[in-house]
Design an enzyme around this catalytic site. Structure first.
Site, PDB file in Angstrom:
ATOM      1  CE  LYS A 196      -3.697 -29.510  10.279  1.00 46.10           C
ATOM      2  NZ  LYS A 196      -4.764 -30.366  10.790  1.00 46.10           N
ATOM      3  CB  VAL A 247      -7.575 -29.194  18.603  1.00 42.98           C
ATOM      4  CG1 VAL A 247      -8.328 -29.987  17.556  1.00 42.98           C
ATOM      5  CG2 VAL A 247      -6.086 -29.436  18.543  1.00 42.98           C
ATOM      6  CE1 TYR A 266      -0.151 -31.094  11.011  1.00 44.61           C
ATOM      7  CE2 TYR A 266       0.220 -32.593  12.845  1.00 44.61           C
ATOM      8  CZ  TYR A 266      -0.641 -31.839  12.069  1.00 44.61           C
ATOM      9  OH  TYR A 266      -1.988 -31.823  12.367  1.00 44.61           O
ATOM     10  CE1 TYR A 290      -9.456 -30.147  10.989  1.00 48.06           C
ATOM     11  CE2 TYR A 290     -10.671 -29.315  12.868  1.00 48.06           C
ATOM     12  CZ  TYR A 290      -9.492 -29.452  12.178  1.00 48.06           C
ATOM     13  OH  TYR A 290      -8.363 -28.903  12.675  1.00 48.06           O
TER      14      TYR A 290
END
Ligand code: GLU
Length: 319
Positions: free
Chosen positions: A79, A273, A203, A255
């Protein structure tokens, strides 16, 4: 580089090597801790005992420890690079499509999106990254958007072999119901320009790129060097843009645990992750760490411990 400069770099690399060895020994007793991301079946099969770390400095030194050269799924670390490409294309106008505030919510939360009428809080939660991907698809087309990402990462890392792990991409596409719902939900608010499936495909594939800690530390160096990537004549991005991306990494890179990460490590960073984390020591170096077991917020458990230990050993934090 002259022979003397070469030798100096080698000596320094050896000192960095000792730091990383000390970090690896500190976290040794914790190896295997945390839970691998089991909502993506291909990631659930990764051995949680892996640990690798690599550091690259803007002066050309490099050191690694453990599985520093083993490729893993970069997931949300992608990202940072997606956002950078989108900002290079759209400039400040990108912020008409999404915010840049910490979300305080889980990476795949739907709740905030409804109250905020389909405008994601920031580019590093999944909804925001989907908007960024949508922008890239508008700019380059679906195949071109992925190609732009892959070629950028290959160039910045110096590794032409970087590629999508097709097994991870397929696994994520099969089980990506949450991301599908986020994308359709935003489309219902008119916030996604392109075909939802096309955006999701890009994505999923960008998240499934496989890179090692060594690749990531090298590919991130421009973040520690005012936007200049080593070996490139032109800056990769402007000094201002590099500073701003660092700021978003510090405030939104972990996050709903971004505050905790800033408290414990004190460096701009981005996790994924797959268990990877990159951090930036401005004007000095970048570190990438990988350990697949995650904590409850989806951030690498042992990776975070290793970065805490790195800062303890070196005193390198921005605070
Ligand atoms: N591909 C992952 C997802 O969309 C990225 C999440 C992450 O790495 O934080 O769920």
């Amino acid at each position: 580089m002259s022979r003397t400069a070469d030798m100096a770099a080698a000596v320094l690399a050896c000192e960095w090597g000792r730091v990383l060895d000390a970090v690896a020994s500190d976290v040794g007793p914790h190896r295997g801790a945390g839970r691998v991301a089991d909502y993506i079946p291909a990631l659930a099969r990764v051995d949680p005992g892996h640990f690798g770390m690599c550091l690259a400095t803007r002066d050309g030194e490099q050191a690694g420890v453990g599985d520093a050269r083993v490729p893993f799924s970069i997931q949300s670390i992608s990202k940072v690079f997606g956002l950078t490409l989108a900002l290079r294309c759209r400039g400040e106008a990108l912020w008409e499509r999404l915010g840049r505030e910490p979300s305080g919510s889980a990476f795949n939360s739907v709740v905030q999106l409804e109250s905020e009428r389909g405008v994601p809080r920031n580019p590093f939660i999944n909804a925001g990254a989907l908007v960024v991907t949508d922008v890239l698809v508008s700019e380059f087309g679906a195949a071109g958007a992925l190609e732009a990402m892959v070629s950028t990462l290959r160039e910045l890392s110096g590794n032409p072999a970087i590629a999508v792990d097709e097994e991870v991409a397929a696994s994520e596409a099969e089980t990506g119901h949450r991301n599908r719902s986020l994308a359709h939900f935003m489309k219902s608010f008119g916030r996604i320009e392109n075909d939802v499936d096309e955006v999701l495909d890009v994505y999923f594939r960008q998240c499934a790129l496989a890179m090692s800690c060594e690749d990531l530390a090298r590919a991130s160096l421009w973040l520690a060097n005012d936007g200049r990537a080593p070996g490139r004549d032109e800056p990769f991005v402007s000094q201002t843009l590099a500073r701003r991306i660092n700021a978003i990494m510090l405030t939104c890179g972990h996050y709903d645990a971004a505050g905790d990460f800033a408290y414990r490590v004190g460096l701009p960073g981005k996790s994924g992750v797959g268990g990877g984390i990159i951090v930036v020591v401005p004007d000095r170096l970048c570190v990438a760490v990988w350990s697949p077991g995650l904590d409850a917020s989806g951030n690498s458990k042992v990776g975070t411990l290793a970065l805490e230990a790195f800062v303890e050993h070196t005193g390198l934090a921005i605070f």
